[in-house]
Design an enzyme around this catalytic site. Structure first.
Site, PDB file in Angstrom:
ATOM      1  N   LYS A   1       3.627   6.278   3.895  1.00 52.35           N
ATOM      2  CA  LYS A   1       2.741   4.826   3.910  1.00 52.35           C
ATOM      3  C   LYS A   1       2.638   4.573   5.488  1.00 52.35           C
ATOM      4  O   LYS A   1       2.370   3.347   5.206  1.00 52.35           O
ATOM      5  CB  LYS A   1       3.521   3.982   3.247  1.00 52.35           C
ATOM      6  CG  LYS A   1       4.054   4.227   1.668  1.00 52.35           C
ATOM      7  CD  LYS A   1       5.102   3.067   1.438  1.00 52.35           C
ATOM      8  CE  LYS A   1       5.497   3.500  -0.178  1.00 52.35           C
ATOM      9  NZ  LYS A   1       6.685   2.286  -0.651  1.00 52.35           N
TER      10      LYS A   1
ATOM     11  N   PRO B   1       0.789  -1.076   0.004  1.00 53.41           N
ATOM     12  CA  PRO B   1       0.019   0.105   0.009  1.00 53.41           C
ATOM     13  C   PRO B   1       0.831   1.544  -0.019  1.00 53.41           C
ATOM     14  O   PRO B   1       1.820   1.179   0.766  1.00 53.41           O
ATOM     15  CB  PRO B   1      -0.836  -0.076   1.521  1.00 53.41           C
ATOM     16  CG  PRO B   1      -0.387  -1.299   2.049  1.00 53.41           C
ATOM     17  CD  PRO B   1       0.532  -2.285   1.074  1.00 53.41           C
ATOM     18  N   GLU B   2       0.358   2.126  -0.770  1.00 55.03           N
ATOM     19  CA  GLU B   2       1.068   3.460  -0.979  1.00 55.03           C
ATOM     20  C   GLU B   2       0.133   4.569  -0.418  1.00 55.03           C
ATOM     21  O   GLU B   2      -0.753   4.303   0.344  1.00 55.03           O
ATOM     22  CB  GLU B   2       1.544   3.604  -2.385  1.00 55.03           C
ATOM     23  CG  GLU B   2       2.374   2.567  -3.010  1.00 55.03           C
ATOM     24  CD  GLU B   2       2.760   2.705  -4.535  1.00 55.03           C
ATOM     25  OE1 GLU B   2       2.881   3.863  -4.861  1.00 55.03           O
ATOM     26  OE2 GLU B   2       2.650   1.770  -5.135  1.00 55.03           O
TER      27      GLU B   2
END
Ligand SMILES: [Zn+2]
Length: 272
Positions: free
Chosen positions: A58, A2-3
């Site tokens: 993040k 996930p960013e």
């Protein structure tokens, strides 16, 4: 992994649900996910309330009312779920926090990822190397130019360097380069002024679009959640090896760049 858009989506969805909520129960199924003995972690959290949820790059920081933070990094494979019941058996989750309103926050897929309890000072220290957030108002075009000046290396490598900017990873670096019509492996010290300007605007444009679409996470956050993962089918180059470019029809190419996956259109994105 996930960013920024995925983590910002989580932050915005969880903030109104968690803020002011008291933690009434803690389940730890994998001790390696946390940074203290399970009994210490549990007794320190039960009875504390969450004041707000902050995102840095993040990372998510859950601010507790005793001045501590819960520092979450999902790394590769981590995901979150929230509700009165988990989407899978409780044993499937590494950590579960239950709140006074009967809802729980489920932390899944944390093999490399972690949830650490720490003081505010320790959290600041741990994240001090992070570069600016791409949406930081102080990151003007001029400030971006200055950060790039004197940098060596490839564009994708620079964009994904968390010390340069915090929050961009493999997927969005490719999407940003495609939007800016520049090859991801171009040397940053060879970029002309207009290309740097295009990249600057593409960073915010791509990340905003992805964030508003719910990012690319596969698991819904809540049982009735239809927003999370809305960006999954909107990637124009990432994970589209061999498919035709939406702009020119050329096959999307896949290569690795210093160990990272890199997808691009060899016709639309020149310069390397
Ligand atoms: Zn193309």
């Amino acid at each position: 992994m996930p960013e920024l858009p995925e983590m910002e989506h989580y932050r915005s969805q969880l903030s109104p649900r968690l803020c002011g909520q008291r933690i009434t129960g803690v389940t730890v199924n994998r001790a390696a996910t946390i940074n203290e003995p399970v009994d210490v972690f549990t007794s320190a959290l039960v009875g504390k309330s969450i004041l707000f949820v902050e995102r840095k790059g993040k990372h998510l920081l859950f601010h507790l009312d005793d001045g501590h933070r819960l520092h979450l990094h999902l790394m590769l494979g981590g995901w979150l779920a929230y509700g009165e019941e988990g989407p899978k058996k409780d044993s499937h989750f590494q950590v579960i926090l239950t709140f006074g309103d009967g809802n729980s926050l489920y932390f899944g897929g944390l093999r490399l990822g972690y949830l650490h309890r720490m003081t505010a000072k320790a959290a600041i220290e741990e994240l001090k190397e992070l570069g600016p957030d791409p949406f930081d108002s102080r990151l003007t075009l001029e400030a971006f130019r200055k950060r790039l000046a004197g940098k060596r290396g490839k564009l994708k490598t620079t964009l994904t360097n968390q010390r340069f900017l915090a929050g961009i990873g493999n997927c969005y670096s490719d999407e940003i380069c495609f939007d800016a019509q520049v090859h991801p492996a171009v040397a940053v010290n060879s970029l002309d002024e207009s290309t740097v300007e295009r990249i600057y605007h593409s960073i915010r444009k791509v990340l905003t679009t992805a964030k508003d679409a719910g990012g690319y996470m596969e698991h819904p956050l809540t049982p009735d959640d239809t927003l999370t993962g809305g960006y999954n089918n909107q990637c124009l180059v990432y994970d589209r090896k061999g498919e035709p470019c939406n702009v020119c029809g050329t096959e999307i190419k896949f290569e690795t760049l210093t160990g990272r996956k890199m997808f691009y259109c060899p016709h639309c994105q020149q310069g390397a």
